[in-house]
Every structure is written in C-alpha cells, then in structure tokens.
Design an enzyme around this catalytic site. Structure first.
Site, PDB file in Angstrom:
ATOM      1  N   HIS A   1      -1.181  -4.191  -3.872  1.00 40.44           N
ATOM      2  CA  HIS A   1      -1.192  -3.006  -3.004  1.00 40.44           C
ATOM      3  C   HIS A   1      -0.252  -3.214  -1.819  1.00 40.44           C
ATOM      4  O   HIS A   1      -0.524  -4.010  -0.923  1.00 40.44           O
ATOM      5  CB  HIS A   1      -2.605  -2.715  -2.489  1.00 40.44           C
ATOM      6  CG  HIS A   1      -2.701  -1.395  -1.775  1.00 40.44           C
ATOM      7  ND1 HIS A   1      -3.239  -0.277  -2.354  1.00 40.44           N
ATOM      8  CD2 HIS A   1      -2.304  -1.023  -0.536  1.00 40.44           C
ATOM      9  CE1 HIS A   1      -3.177   0.736  -1.497  1.00 40.44           C
ATOM     10  NE2 HIS A   1      -2.613   0.298  -0.379  1.00 40.44           N
TER      11      HIS A   1
ATOM     12  N   HIS B   1       3.234  -1.113   0.614  1.00 43.59           N
ATOM     13  CA  HIS B   1       4.029   0.079   0.929  1.00 43.59           C
ATOM     14  C   HIS B   1       5.441  -0.372   1.285  1.00 43.59           C
ATOM     15  O   HIS B   1       5.768  -0.576   2.456  1.00 43.59           O
ATOM     16  CB  HIS B   1       3.393   0.862   2.077  1.00 43.59           C
ATOM     17  CG  HIS B   1       2.100   1.514   1.705  1.00 43.59           C
ATOM     18  ND1 HIS B   1       2.019   2.825   1.275  1.00 43.59           N
ATOM     19  CD2 HIS B   1       0.831   1.021   1.665  1.00 43.59           C
ATOM     20  CE1 HIS B   1       0.756   3.113   0.995  1.00 43.59           C
ATOM     21  NE2 HIS B   1       0.019   2.037   1.227  1.00 43.59           N
TER      22      HIS B   1
ATOM     23  N   GLN C   1       1.323  10.937  -0.053  1.00 40.46           N
ATOM     24  CA  GLN C   1       0.748  10.466   1.214  1.00 40.46           C
ATOM     25  C   GLN C   1       0.038  11.577   1.987  1.00 40.46           C
ATOM     26  O   GLN C   1      -0.980  11.345   2.641  1.00 40.46           O
ATOM     27  CB  GLN C   1       1.861   9.871   2.079  1.00 40.46           C
ATOM     28  CG  GLN C   1       1.463   9.525   3.508  1.00 40.46           C
ATOM     29  CD  GLN C   1       0.663   8.243   3.619  1.00 40.46           C
ATOM     30  OE1 GLN C   1       1.210   7.165   3.495  1.00 40.46           O
ATOM     31  NE2 GLN C   1      -0.623   8.368   3.853  1.00 40.46           N
TER      32      GLN C   1
ATOM     33  N   HIS D   1      -5.618   5.433  -3.226  1.00 40.75           N
ATOM     34  CA  HIS D   1      -6.205   5.125  -1.931  1.00 40.75           C
ATOM     35  C   HIS D   1      -7.524   5.892  -1.896  1.00 40.75           C
ATOM     36  O   HIS D   1      -7.521   7.125  -1.903  1.00 40.75           O
ATOM     37  CB  HIS D   1      -5.310   5.629  -0.794  1.00 40.75           C
ATOM     38  CG  HIS D   1      -4.077   4.815  -0.558  1.00 40.75           C
ATOM     39  ND1 HIS D   1      -3.114   4.640  -1.512  1.00 40.75           N
ATOM     40  CD2 HIS D   1      -3.651   4.168   0.569  1.00 40.75           C
ATOM     41  CE1 HIS D   1      -2.139   3.898  -1.008  1.00 40.75           C
ATOM     42  NE2 HIS D   1      -2.445   3.592   0.246  1.00 40.75           N
TER      43      HIS D   1
ATOM     44  N   GLU E   1     -10.522   5.434   2.352  1.00 41.92           N
ATOM     45  CA  GLU E   1     -10.063   4.564   3.437  1.00 41.92           C
ATOM     46  C   GLU E   1     -10.502   5.207   4.747  1.00 41.92           C
ATOM     47  O   GLU E   1      -9.730   5.799   5.480  1.00 41.92           O
ATOM     48  CB  GLU E   1      -8.541   4.392   3.388  1.00 41.92           C
ATOM     49  CG  GLU E   1      -8.027   3.345   4.360  1.00 41.92           C
ATOM     50  CD  GLU E   1      -6.515   3.215   4.349  1.00 41.92           C
ATOM     51  OE1 GLU E   1      -6.009   2.386   5.131  1.00 41.92           O
ATOM     52  OE2 GLU E   1      -5.832   3.933   3.598  1.00 41.92           O
TER      53      GLU E   1
ATOM     54  N   ASP F   1      -0.842  -4.780   1.696  1.00 42.27           N
ATOM     55  CA  ASP F   1      -0.777  -3.408   2.178  1.00 42.27           C
ATOM     56  C   ASP F   1       0.470  -3.142   3.023  1.00 42.27           C
ATOM     57  O   ASP F   1       1.291  -2.319   2.665  1.00 42.27           O
ATOM     58  CB  ASP F   1      -2.046  -3.034   2.944  1.00 42.27           C
ATOM     59  CG  ASP F   1      -2.219  -1.527   3.094  1.00 42.27           C
ATOM     60  OD1 ASP F   1      -1.438  -0.778   2.479  1.00 42.27           O
ATOM     61  OD2 ASP F   1      -3.131  -1.101   3.813  1.00 42.27           O
TER      62      ASP F   1
ATOM     63  N   TRP G   1       1.722   1.155  10.432  1.00 42.36           N
ATOM     64  CA  TRP G   1       0.291   0.864  10.425  1.00 42.36           C
ATOM     65  C   TRP G   1      -0.047  -0.556  10.869  1.00 42.36           C
ATOM     66  O   TRP G   1      -1.172  -0.824  11.268  1.00 42.36           O
ATOM     67  CB  TRP G   1      -0.276   1.105   9.018  1.00 42.36           C
ATOM     68  CG  TRP G   1      -0.175   2.525   8.599  1.00 42.36           C
ATOM     69  CD1 TRP G   1      -1.054   3.541   8.868  1.00 42.36           C
ATOM     70  CD2 TRP G   1       0.885   3.126   7.844  1.00 42.36           C
ATOM     71  NE1 TRP G   1      -0.604   4.713   8.329  1.00 42.36           N
ATOM     72  CE2 TRP G   1       0.590   4.496   7.698  1.00 42.36           C
ATOM     73  CE3 TRP G   1       2.067   2.633   7.284  1.00 42.36           C
ATOM     74  CZ2 TRP G   1       1.407   5.386   7.007  1.00 42.36           C
ATOM     75  CZ3 TRP G   1       2.894   3.518   6.596  1.00 42.36           C
ATOM     76  CH2 TRP G   1       2.569   4.864   6.461  1.00 42.36           C
TER      77      TRP G   1
END
Length: 413
Positions: A40, A42, A135, A193, A196, A292, A298
């Site tokens: 996982h 991005h 997203q 996802h 979350e 992640d 983030w």
C-alpha cells in the site's frame, strides 16, 4: 548455510557448497530473507512535501485538500522523476515489490500515464502494481468512474476506491458494489481504502466482505487501513472479523500513517488509530503492513523502510511476544506478497534468487535494529550493497568497534 545461485534461481541450500563461483557474498551469521514488500503506497504523491504548501493541521482531510491543490500542477515528467527517485530509495532498502494507488480523478490522467511508464522502466528490478484510485470518490467526483475505466483500459492492474469519502453511507456502499462488479467483469483484483476514519459507524468493510463472496472474488480483495475498527464496539467487531475471514480478504494496516492521522479530534484518552491486528490474525486473516506515504501531503517523514513499518507496528498494536515480533517481519515480506497476489517469496531450492542480506541474526533482531541492508539481490543479480553499520569507540578497556547486531540478549525463550 550456504545458498547456491545459478541463472537467477536458488539451486542449493546446504551447510557447505563446494563449487566454483563467479561471485561470493560472505554473510556469515547474518539473516538472509525474502525482499520486502509494500502492498500500500501512493507513488504519485511521494516526495512532494511542501508542494504547493505544507499540511499545517496534519489531518487526513487537509492532506486530501492539499493534494487537490497539487493535482492541477502535476506534469508527467515531474511525477516520473519523483517516483523514480523513490524507487531508487526502495531498492537500497531491499523493497522490491510495491502496490501503489494512482489518483484517477484528474481528467488528464497525468499520474496514471507517468506511473505506467515508471512501471515499465523499473520492471527489471521492482514488481510495481498500479491501483486505479478515485481519490475524490467514485460517485462524489463527476468523472471518476469514466476515468477509472480509462485507466484500467490503459493497463492499470487493480480496482481501487474510497467508500468512506462518498457523500453518504449509502453512496459508499453503492460504490463498493460497483467497484467489485467492475473488478469481477474484468478479472482484476480489488484494493479499497476502507473506513479510514475514527467513526465506528463507517462499516464499508462489511459490504466489501459481502461483495467479495457474492462475486466470487475470494483471495483477490484487500481492505486497506480499516481504522474505524479501532473505534467499533467489541460485539460488532466479533461479528465483522469472521466475515472478513470467511471472504478470504487481505487487510493492510499502515501503522506510520494510521498513528499520525487518526485520533486527531481526540483529547484524552487518545485512540491509537490502528485496526485490530491481533484479532484479525487470530481469525486467520492475512494481515500485511504497508508504508502508505513518504514525504507527501499526508506524512512528512518516511524512508521506504519496511522494517520501520514493522517496528512501529510492534509498539502500536502492541505485540511484544517473540511470536508476534517475528510475525511483524513476515507481515512486510511473505504476507505482503500474498496480498499483492505474487508468488511465495520464501527462499527455497528452485525458487527465484531474490533476497536481502541483513545485518541481524534473526527476524526479531532485524525489526529491533531496523537492520542495515548489506546486499539486495534480485534473480541472482546484486542491485545494491551497503557497508555494515559499525561504531568506532574510544573507551578505556573496551573493544575499539561495535556492531549493533552483537548486542545480543542475555537469554532467549
């Protein structure tokens, strides 16, 4: 043990191999293990920290808003440059399999185009899977479904989604059903996802489990994050977890990010924000830990180090038994490969000669020390080497150097 490699495969594992060799790596006393897997990530956002600004609140929602500001500024070349730099870092850390979510809510599909090319370029040394990720929500974003289908037509590997970001719970459940149907029609895996959130009523993982069974997707479905499970009451969780196990789903928590993004609205006591790892394991669910984010809207930290991920999970779950600590190593190697649908990476005669040599004696020590990757090998080819970490000491009556791995416990059970 000696490991003999020929033509990219392991041909012998025995106490002593007497054979001529073109190259020998002396790993005496070191742990040789499967390479690391991150199920996982991005990659379209990685290494973009500060563009166009910083996430001042540190929250998930500001991160999403910030990414929305950055998306119109993206170019194919810029996304590729950052992604390739991250892949270089990953190789140095022994991380040779990555599943990355790619935002498809940009009508230009800039990141999709960029990462398809990155996947081609790194194929000789990294297994890179791409997830078509709406997203901004499959239904919430006007062109998301059309863009997702375009991305899949371009060759993206996995169907993604974010049901808890839809406008209503009903829309979220409907998005799960639609995404699973798309995956079933195309014969693709699913990686959502899912929940979350700190909201215990965010229960899309239940719908995902039901759709997995309805559509015969067992073994091909991942629920990522699933942090609302940390806030659910125990009775409901006791119903939910067997459903996840029955569906043959994989669960991917992301300890570094879940710990920093969740519980932000809490005062005290403050929730840790990680899903129910121990209970999922006890039910027989394959749990694999993910990185992640690395230096993006983030998360301002990160280093492609899956041992750091395992190390944090040991503290956050918490799980400090010998068995659980050893499992944390498995969660970032073998379990991650299972979640990605890759072949079993366990080192064995006849298997691919893909491995990492660590400055540690066993998996627990590797997690404890976040051990140096002395050599990273794929199909018999050495991709990266790092000198052992050794401190030079100037202490009266003591040795002049120290290998961290030499600081062994007094006794082990």
């Amino acid at each position: 043990m000696d490991i003999g490699i020929l033509n990219g495969r392991i041909v012998e594992i025995s106490p002593r191999i007497d054979a001529a060799s073109a190259r020998m790596i002396e790993a005496a006393g070191r742990l040789v293990a499967p390479c690391f897997v991150d199920p996982h990530f991005h990659m379209d956002a990685t290494l973009s920290l500060g563009l166009p600004r910083l996430n001042r609140s540190g929250t998930l929602l500001e991160g999403i808003a910030l990414w929305g500001e950055l998306k119109p500024l993206l170019t194919v070349d810029a996304v590729m440059e950052r992604a390739l730099r991250y892949c270089d870092l990953a190789v140095s850390q022994g991380l040779l399999a990555i599943r990355t979510h790619v935002d498809v809510c940009d009508d230009r599909l800039t990141a999709t185009e960029a990462l398809i090319e990155v996947r081609r370029r790194v194929a000789p040394y990294i297994d890179l899977q791409l997830v078509a990720f709406p997203q901004d929500g499959l239904f919430r974003s006007p062109n998301a479904e059309a863009n997702l289908l375009r991305a899949l037509d371009m060759g993206v590997d996995v169907v993604g989604g974010i049901p808890h970001f839809e406008r209503t719970m009903q829309d979220g459940a409907a998005s799960v059903r639609r995404l699973c149907e798309i995956a079933a029609d195309r014969g693709l895996p699913v990686d959502l996802h899912c929940d979350e959130s700190d909201d215990p009523m965010s229960r899309h993982i239940e719908t995902l489990a039901a759709e997995t069974v309805r559509l015969g997707l067992q073994g091909r479905v991942v629920g990522s994050h699933c942090t609302s499970m940390h806030s659910m009451d125990n009775y409901y969780a006791s119903k939910l977890i067997p459903l996840i196990a029955e569906a043959g789903m994989h669960i991917v928590p992301n300890p570094l990010i879940n710990l920093t993004l969740q519980g932000r609205s809490d005062t005290y006591p403050r929730r840790r924000g990680l899903t129910r790892v121990a209970e999922l394991r006890a039910a027989g669910v394959n749990v694999a830990l993910g990185q992640d984010c690395t230096m993006d809207p983030w998360y301002p930290l990160g280093s492609a180090d899956m041992l750091e991920v395992a190390h944090m999970a040991v503290h956050a779950v918490p799980m400090t038994s010998r068995e659980a600590m050893a499992w944390s190593f498995t969660s970032v190697t073998v379990n991650g490969a299972r979640a990605m649908g890759l072949a079993d990476p366990t080192l064995r005669v006849g298997g691919q000669a893909t491995m990492v040599v660590l400055q540690a004696r066993d998996p627990i020590e590797a997690v404890r020390l976040k051990a140096t990757r002395l050599a990273v090998i794929r199909n018999g080819r050495v991709l990266a080497q790092t000198a052992p970490r050794v401190a030079q000491l100037s202490l009266p009556g003591r040795p002049d150097s120290l290998d961290p791995a030499s600081c062994a416990p007094i006794a082990e059970d």
